[in-house]
Design a protein around this motif. Structure first.
Motif, short mmCIF file in Angstrom:
data_model
loop_
_atom_site.label_atom_id
_atom_site.label_comp_id
_atom_site.label_asym_id
_atom_site.label_seq_id
_atom_site.Cartn_x
_atom_site.Cartn_y
_atom_site.Cartn_z
N PHE A 84 -9.10 -14.44 89.70
CA PHE A 84 -7.93 -13.58 89.92
C PHE A 84 -6.97 -13.52 88.73
N PHE A 85 -7.14 -14.39 87.73
CA PHE A 85 -6.35 -14.19 86.52
C PHE A 85 -7.20 -13.55 85.44
N ARG A 86 -6.54 -13.02 84.42
CA ARG A 86 -7.25 -12.36 83.33
C ARG A 86 -7.64 -13.38 82.26
N PRO A 87 -8.95 -13.66 82.10
CA PRO A 87 -9.37 -14.57 81.04
C PRO A 87 -9.33 -13.82 79.69
N ILE A 88 -8.68 -14.42 78.70
CA ILE A 88 -8.54 -13.72 77.42
C ILE A 88 -8.96 -14.58 76.23
N LYS A 89 -9.28 -13.87 75.12
CA LYS A 89 -9.53 -14.50 73.82
C LYS A 89 -8.41 -14.02 72.90
N ILE A 90 -7.82 -14.93 72.15
CA ILE A 90 -6.78 -14.55 71.18
C ILE A 90 -7.30 -14.84 69.78
N LYS A 91 -7.32 -13.80 68.96
CA LYS A 91 -7.80 -13.97 67.58
C LYS A 91 -6.71 -13.54 66.60
N THR A 92 -6.60 -14.29 65.52
CA THR A 92 -5.65 -13.92 64.46
C THR A 92 -6.45 -13.63 63.19
N SER A 93 -6.28 -12.43 62.66
CA SER A 93 -7.04 -12.04 61.46
C SER A 93 -6.39 -12.63 60.20
N LYS A 94 -7.06 -12.44 59.07
CA LYS A 94 -6.57 -12.99 57.79
C LYS A 94 -5.20 -12.43 57.43
N ASN A 95 -4.94 -11.18 57.82
CA ASN A 95 -3.64 -10.60 57.48
C ASN A 95 -2.56 -10.91 58.54
N GLY A 96 -2.91 -11.83 59.45
CA GLY A 96 -1.91 -12.29 60.42
C GLY A 96 -1.80 -11.47 61.69
N LYS A 97 -2.67 -10.47 61.84
CA LYS A 97 -2.60 -9.63 63.04
C LYS A 97 -3.31 -10.34 64.20
N THR A 98 -2.65 -10.37 65.34
CA THR A 98 -3.22 -11.03 66.52
C THR A 98 -3.79 -10.00 67.48
N THR A 99 -5.02 -10.25 67.92
CA THR A 99 -5.62 -9.36 68.92
C THR A 99 -5.98 -10.17 70.17
N ILE A 100 -5.82 -9.52 71.31
CA ILE A 100 -6.15 -10.15 72.59
C ILE A 100 -7.23 -9.32 73.25
N SER A 101 -8.32 -9.97 73.67
CA SER A 101 -9.39 -9.25 74.35
C SER A 101 -9.83 -10.02 75.59
N ASN A 102 -10.54 -9.33 76.48
CA ASN A 102 -11.05 -9.97 77.69
C ASN A 102 -12.24 -10.86 77.36
N ARG A 103 -12.47 -11.87 78.17
CA ARG A 103 -13.70 -12.66 78.08
C ARG A 103 -14.18 -12.92 79.51
N PRO A 104 -15.46 -13.24 79.67
CA PRO A 104 -15.93 -13.55 81.03
C PRO A 104 -15.28 -14.84 81.53
N PRO A 105 -15.00 -14.94 82.83
CA PRO A 105 -14.45 -16.19 83.34
C PRO A 105 -15.48 -17.31 83.29
N LYS A 106 -15.02 -18.52 83.00
CA LYS A 106 -15.92 -19.67 82.99
C LYS A 106 -16.19 -20.09 84.45
N THR A 107 -17.28 -20.83 84.65
CA THR A 107 -17.62 -21.30 85.99
C THR A 107 -16.47 -22.10 86.60
N SER A 108 -15.84 -22.93 85.79
CA SER A 108 -14.72 -23.74 86.29
C SER A 108 -13.56 -22.86 86.74
#
Length: 199
Positions: A84-108
Motif C-alpha cells: 500500500f505504500f509507493r516503493p521508490i528508487k532515488i538516484k542522484t546524477s553526476k550533475n547533482g540532479k535527483t530522480t525518483i522512480s518506482n520499484r517493485p515491492p520487496k517480499t518483506s
C-alpha cells in the motif's frame, strides 16, 4: 470506528514507521464494499499517491478502457493493492540532479501488508478477484509467474472465491507488439465470459 477506517489507520502507521527503504506515500483501496468484483494490483505509483486512488496513471487509463470494453464500470468494482505504500528508487546524477522512480515491492514489504489485504478481502467478500501482474498473483495463489496461468480462472479455498490472473495494464507499455496486445485483449474477453458465469 468502522473496519475500513481501521485498515486505513493501520496502513498509515506501517507506511510512516517503515525505515528500511525509501517510500513515497501510501494509498488505500477504492470502490464499493461489499463488492462482487475485486482487482488487486501491485503498489501505487506517483499519480496514485497524488490522487489517493489506485490505477489513475497511464496504466489506470489502459485499465479503465479495457474494463469499459467488457461492459463494467469502475464505480462497480473494488480496486486495491498488494503493497500500500509507493516503493521508490532515488538516484542522484553526476550533475547533482535527483530522480525518483518506482520499484517493485520487496517480499518483506508485501508481508507488512499481508493481514491488511486479507482483512480487506474478507470485508469486500468478492466472488472473483482479478490479480494484475506477478506480485498479487504470487501473494494470493501458488503460481510463480503470470505467463503460466493468465486468463485461466482458478478456485481459491483460502478466499472462497474465483481468482482470475491477468497481466498488469502497464505491461502494454513494455510489450508494444501486436501479439502481446492480442493476447492481453483475449484475456479481457475471457474475463467477460467468466464474470457472466460467476456473478
Amino acid at each position: 470506528m468502522n473496519n475500513l477506517q481501521f485498515l486505513k489507520n493501520k496502513i498509515e502507521t506501517i507506511a510512516n514507521n517503515y525505515k528500511e527503504e525509501a517510500t513515497g506515500g501510501f494509498i488505500t483501496g477504492d470502490g464499493p464494499i461489499p463488492c462482487d468484483i475485486m482487482f488487486v494490483g501491485e503498489a501505487p505509483g506517483k499519480s496514485e499517491v497524488e490522487s489517493g486512488k489506485p490505477f489513475v496513471g497511464v496504466a489506470g487509463k489502459n485499465f479503465e478502457k479495457y474494463l469499459n470494453s467488457i461492459g463494467v464500470e469502475r464505480s462497480n468494482v473494488r480496486i486495491t493493492n498488494t503493497c500500500f505504500f509507493r516503493p521508490i528508487k532515488i538516484k542522484t546524477s553526476k550533475n547533482g540532479k535527483t530522480t525518483i522512480s518506482n520499484r517493485p515491492p520487496k517480499t518483506s514489504e508485501i508481508n507488512l501488508f499481508r493481514e491488511i489485504l486479507d482483512e480487506e478481502i474478507s470485508i469486500v467478500k468478492p466472488k472473483i478477484i482479478i490479480t494484475l501482474g506477478n506480485v498479487p498473483l504470487k501473494r494470493l495463489t501458488n503460481f510463480k509467474a503470470i505467463g503460466e496461468c493468465h486468463g485461466t480462472p482458478v478456485h481459491s479455498d483460502d478466499f472462497s472465491c474465483t481468482i482470475f490472473p491477468m497481466y498488469h495494464p502497464s505491461s502494454l507499455t513494455y510489450n508494444q507488439n501486436d501479439e502481446f496486445r492480442k493476447m492481453y485483449e483475449e484475456d479481457w474477453i475471457k474475463l467477460k465470459s467468466v464474470l457472466k458465469k460467476t456473478l
